[in-house]
Design a protein around this motif. Structure first.
Motif, PDB file in Angstrom:
ATOM      1  N   PRO A 133       0.787  -1.350   0.205  1.00 25.49           N
ATOM      2  CA  PRO A 133      -0.180   0.001   0.383  1.00 25.49           C
ATOM      3  C   PRO A 133       1.175   1.086  -0.136  1.00 25.49           C
ATOM      4  CG  PRO A 133      -0.529  -1.173   2.374  1.00 25.49           C
ATOM      5  CD  PRO A 133       0.142  -2.545   0.867  1.00 25.49           C
ATOM      6  N   GLU A 134       1.822   1.301   0.687  1.00 25.82           N
ATOM      7  CA  GLU A 134       2.875   2.642   0.484  1.00 25.82           C
ATOM      8  C   GLU A 134       3.039   2.963  -0.542  1.00 25.82           C
ATOM      9  OE1 GLU A 134       3.789   0.049   2.152  1.00 25.82           O
ATOM     10  OE2 GLU A 134       3.037   0.516   4.196  1.00 25.82           O
ATOM     11  N   LYS A 135       3.690   2.114  -1.597  1.00 26.36           N
ATOM     12  CA  LYS A 135       3.828   1.891  -2.952  1.00 26.36           C
ATOM     13  C   LYS A 135       2.676   2.552  -3.508  1.00 26.36           C
ATOM     14  CE  LYS A 135       8.114  -0.871  -3.286  1.00 26.36           C
ATOM     15  NZ  LYS A 135       8.521  -2.395  -3.534  1.00 26.36           N
ATOM     16  N   SER A 136       1.986   1.996  -3.858  1.00 25.84           N
ATOM     17  CA  SER A 136       0.624   2.448  -4.549  1.00 25.84           C
ATOM     18  C   SER A 136      -0.035   3.747  -3.914  1.00 25.84           C
ATOM     19  CB  SER A 136      -0.666   1.553  -4.778  1.00 25.84           C
ATOM     20  OG  SER A 136      -1.157   1.301  -3.403  1.00 25.84           O
ATOM     21  N   LEU A 137      -0.009   4.024  -2.635  1.00 28.65           N
ATOM     22  CA  LEU A 137      -0.205   5.436  -2.799  1.00 28.65           C
ATOM     23  C   LEU A 137       0.597   6.458  -2.998  1.00 28.65           C
ATOM     24  CD1 LEU A 137      -2.270   7.035  -0.909  1.00 28.65           C
ATOM     25  CD2 LEU A 137      -1.431   7.040   0.735  1.00 28.65           C
ATOM     26  N   GLU A 138       1.707   6.113  -2.974  1.00 26.82           N
ATOM     27  CA  GLU A 138       3.049   7.273  -3.574  1.00 26.82           C
ATOM     28  C   GLU A 138       2.754   7.561  -4.864  1.00 26.82           C
ATOM     29  OE1 GLU A 138       6.933   5.318  -2.429  1.00 26.82           O
ATOM     30  OE2 GLU A 138       7.990   6.799  -4.256  1.00 26.82           O
ATOM     31  N   ARG A 139       2.024   6.391  -5.987  1.00 25.46           N
ATOM     32  CA  ARG A 139       2.107   6.078  -7.637  1.00 25.46           C
ATOM     33  C   ARG A 139       0.643   7.939  -7.784  1.00 25.46           C
ATOM     34  NH1 ARG A 139       2.037   1.011 -10.107  1.00 25.46           N
ATOM     35  NH2 ARG A 139       4.149  -0.691  -9.562  1.00 25.46           N
ATOM     36  N   VAL A 140      -0.074   6.971  -6.692  1.00 28.17           N
ATOM     37  CA  VAL A 140      -1.847   8.279  -6.503  1.00 28.17           C
ATOM     38  C   VAL A 140      -1.490   9.678  -6.724  1.00 28.17           C
ATOM     39  CG1 VAL A 140      -3.563   8.790  -5.177  1.00 28.17           C
ATOM     40  CG2 VAL A 140      -3.188   6.698  -5.724  1.00 28.17           C
ATOM     41  N   MET A 141      -0.373   9.994  -5.758  1.00 26.19           N
ATOM     42  CA  MET A 141       0.454  11.383  -4.773  1.00 26.19           C
ATOM     43  C   MET A 141       1.364  11.654  -5.915  1.00 26.19           C
ATOM     44  SD  MET A 141      -0.879  11.979  -1.927  1.00 26.19           S
ATOM     45  CE  MET A 141      -2.017  10.439  -1.160  1.00 26.19           C
ATOM     46  N   ASN A 142       1.947  10.976  -6.600  1.00 32.38           N
ATOM     47  CA  ASN A 142       2.685  11.429  -7.676  1.00 32.38           C
ATOM     48  C   ASN A 142       2.398  12.212  -8.903  1.00 32.38           C
ATOM     49  OD1 ASN A 142       5.275  11.078  -6.806  1.00 32.38           O
ATOM     50  ND2 ASN A 142       5.684   9.508  -7.325  1.00 32.38           N
ATOM     51  N   THR A 147      -0.615  15.696 -12.564  1.00 32.03           N
ATOM     52  CA  THR A 147      -1.623  16.021 -13.251  1.00 32.03           C
ATOM     53  C   THR A 147      -3.050  16.926 -12.854  1.00 32.03           C
ATOM     54  OG1 THR A 147      -3.255  14.189 -12.433  1.00 32.03           O
ATOM     55  CG2 THR A 147      -2.174  14.033 -14.021  1.00 32.03           C
ATOM     56  N   GLY A 148      -2.388  17.004 -11.605  1.00 31.64           N
ATOM     57  CA  GLY A 148      -3.402  17.912 -10.616  1.00 31.64           C
ATOM     58  C   GLY A 148      -4.785  17.337 -10.444  1.00 31.64           C
ATOM     59  N   GLU A 149      -5.210  15.295 -10.558  1.00 34.57           N
ATOM     60  CA  GLU A 149      -5.926  15.068  -9.485  1.00 34.57           C
ATOM     61  C   GLU A 149      -6.393  15.351  -8.458  1.00 34.57           C
ATOM     62  OE1 GLU A 149      -5.977  11.437 -12.326  1.00 34.57           O
ATOM     63  OE2 GLU A 149      -6.542  10.851 -10.547  1.00 34.57           O
ATOM     64  N   GLN A 150      -7.517  14.822  -7.751  1.00 36.20           N
ATOM     65  CA  GLN A 150      -7.311  15.365  -6.703  1.00 36.20           C
ATOM     66  C   GLN A 150      -7.440  14.037  -5.494  1.00 36.20           C
ATOM     67  OE1 GLN A 150     -11.516  17.182  -6.108  1.00 36.20           O
ATOM     68  NE2 GLN A 150     -11.677  17.196  -4.252  1.00 36.20           N
ATOM     69  N   ILE A 151      -7.184  14.189  -4.655  1.00 37.41           N
ATOM     70  CA  ILE A 151      -7.067  13.316  -3.734  1.00 37.41           C
ATOM     71  C   ILE A 151      -7.822  12.469  -3.534  1.00 37.41           C
ATOM     72  CG2 ILE A 151      -5.740  12.153  -1.639  1.00 37.41           C
ATOM     73  CD1 ILE A 151      -3.842  12.537  -4.130  1.00 37.41           C
ATOM     74  N   GLU A 152      -8.505  11.539  -3.688  1.00 35.00           N
ATOM     75  CA  GLU A 152     -10.297  10.864  -2.625  1.00 35.00           C
ATOM     76  C   GLU A 152      -9.889  10.489  -1.547  1.00 35.00           C
ATOM     77  OE1 GLU A 152     -11.105   7.798  -6.118  1.00 35.00           O
ATOM     78  OE2 GLU A 152     -11.978   9.935  -7.592  1.00 35.00           O
ATOM     79  N   ILE A 153     -10.986   9.756  -0.956  1.00 32.71           N
ATOM     80  CA  ILE A 153     -11.014  10.271   0.454  1.00 32.71           C
ATOM     81  C   ILE A 153     -10.608   8.757   0.790  1.00 32.71           C
ATOM     82  CG2 ILE A 153     -12.970  11.475   1.218  1.00 32.71           C
ATOM     83  CD1 ILE A 153     -15.239   9.383   0.890  1.00 32.71           C
ATOM     84  N   TYR A 154     -10.222   8.093   0.367  1.00 36.94           N
ATOM     85  CA  TYR A 154     -10.224   6.694   0.446  1.00 36.94           C
ATOM     86  C   TYR A 154      -8.804   6.735   0.051  1.00 36.94           C
ATOM     87  CZ  TYR A 154     -14.621   4.868   0.166  1.00 36.94           C
ATOM     88  OH  TYR A 154     -15.802   4.463   0.949  1.00 36.94           O
ATOM     89  N   GLU A 155      -7.879   7.892  -0.234  1.00 36.25           N
ATOM     90  CA  GLU A 155      -6.892   7.249  -0.999  1.00 36.25           C
ATOM     91  C   GLU A 155      -6.238   8.076   0.906  1.00 36.25           C
ATOM     92  OE1 GLU A 155      -6.938   7.324  -5.207  1.00 36.25           O
ATOM     93  OE2 GLU A 155      -7.467   9.681  -4.547  1.00 36.25           O
ATOM     94  N   LYS A 156      -6.030   7.569   1.418  1.00 40.33           N
ATOM     95  CA  LYS A 156      -4.974   7.409   3.076  1.00 40.33           C
ATOM     96  C   LYS A 156      -4.298   6.658   3.522  1.00 40.33           C
ATOM     97  CE  LYS A 156      -8.257  11.279   4.722  1.00 40.33           C
ATOM     98  NZ  LYS A 156      -9.371  10.603   4.605  1.00 40.33           N
ATOM     99  N   ILE A 157      -3.065   6.381   4.203  1.00 41.75           N
ATOM    100  CA  ILE A 157      -2.103   5.273   4.240  1.00 41.75           C
ATOM    101  C   ILE A 157      -3.379   4.009   5.150  1.00 41.75           C
ATOM    102  CG2 ILE A 157      -1.097   6.269   6.547  1.00 41.75           C
ATOM    103  CD1 ILE A 157       0.319   3.441   3.431  1.00 41.75           C
TER     104      ILE A 157
END
Ligand code: TMP
Length: 212
Positions: A133-142, A147-157
Motif C-alpha cells: 500500500p505504501e508504494k501504490s499510494l506513492e504512485r497516486v500522490m505522484n 496532473t492536478g488530479e484530486q486525492i480521494e477520501i480513501y487515498e490515505k495510508i
C-alpha cells in the motif's frame, strides 16, 4: 453464475489497472469489446464520484448500498455488462464488487457488503493487482502532483493498508473450490507495464470468443 466473456481488474488505488485496460483495449477489436468501470458514469456513479471527492458525506452503510445500486445498473441496466456479454462482446471492467468487499468492509464490517453483492454474476477472469500500500499510494500522490488530479477520501495510508488486508481475505474466499469457474490471476504490480501487459494478453488471447 459466471459470465464467460466478462473480465474484471481489481487492486488498490495506484496499482495500474487503468493503464493495463487501455493496453488491452488496443489489442481488441472495438466491435468485439466493451470497456467499462465502477463507479459508473451513470447518475448513480456520479453520486459516488462526489462522495469520493468528499463533496457529499454519507454514512458508511449508505455508501455500501450506493456502490451496490450503481453496480446493479451497471450489470443489468441498458447497455450494461449482461447486455454486452449477450451481444458476444468481451466486457472488461475496472473494478467490480470485490472493491466493495475490500473497501467498504473497513468502516461498515464485512457482512453488509457481502450480503449486498453476493448475487451478482462472477467474471471469468479476475486480475488482482498486488503491491504494498505504501508504494501504490506513492504512485497516486505522484500522479496527483503531475496532473492536478484530486486525492480521494480513501487515498490515505491507514485506509489503503486496511483495504490491502481486506482484499487478501476476499481473494482467499473466492479461491475456494465452489468459485473455481472464475480464475483469479494475481499480478505483481511492481513489474514493468510491458511485462504485466504480456502476462494479461497471454491469458486473454486464449479466450474462445477471440478464436471464433
Ligand atoms: P478509481 O476510479 O480510481 O478506481 O477509484 C474508485 C474509488 O472508489 C477507489 O478508491 C475504490 C472505491 N470503490 C469502493 O470503495 N467501492 C466500490 O465498490 C468501488 C467500485 C470503488
Amino acid at each position: 453464475m459466471v459470465l464467460q466473456t466478462f473480465i474484471v481488474f481489481e487492486g488498490l488505488d495506484g496499482t495500474g489497472t487503468s493503464t493495463q485496460i487501455k493496453l488491452l483495449q488496443e489489442k481488441l477489436e472495438s466491435e468485439k469489446s466493451f470497456i467499462t468501470a465502477e463507479p459508473t458514469d451513470r447518475e448513480t456513479g456520479l453520486f459516488l464520484r462526489k462522495m469520493l471527492k468528499g463533496e457529499i458525506a454519507v454514512n458508511p452503510k449508505t455508501a455500501a448500498y450506493m456502490f451496490a445500486a450503481d453496480r446493479c445498473e451497471h450489470v443489468y441496466g441498458e447497455n450494461g455488462i449482461v447486455e454486452n456479454c449477450e451481444k458476444g462482446k468481451i466486457v472488461i471492467s475496472d473494478r467490480y464488487f470485490f472493491s466493495s468487499l475490500a473497501y467498504q468492509s473497513f468502516d461498515c464490517g464485512e457482512k453488509l457488503p457481502y450480503e449486498l453483492n453476493k448475487n451478482f454474476p462472477l467474471p471469468k477472469y479476475l486480475f488482482f493487482f498486488e503491491i504494498e500500500p505504501e508504494k501504490s499510494l506513492e504512485r497516486v500522490m505522484n500522479r496527483s502532483k503531475q496532473t492536478g488530479e484530486q486525492i480521494e477520501i480513501y487515498e490515505k495510508i491507514d485506509i489503503q493498508k486496511k483495504t490491502y488486508n481486506a482484499y487478501q481475505k476476499v481473494m482467499d474466499f473466492y479461491s475456494k473450490e465452489e468459485f473455481s469457474e472464475m480464475k483469479i490471476i494475481r499480478i505483481d504490480a511492481s513489474l514493468s507495464i510491458d511485462e504485466i501487459h504480456k502476462k494479461i494478453w497471454s491469458i486473454v488471447q486464449e479466450m474462445p470468443i477471440l478464436k471464433s
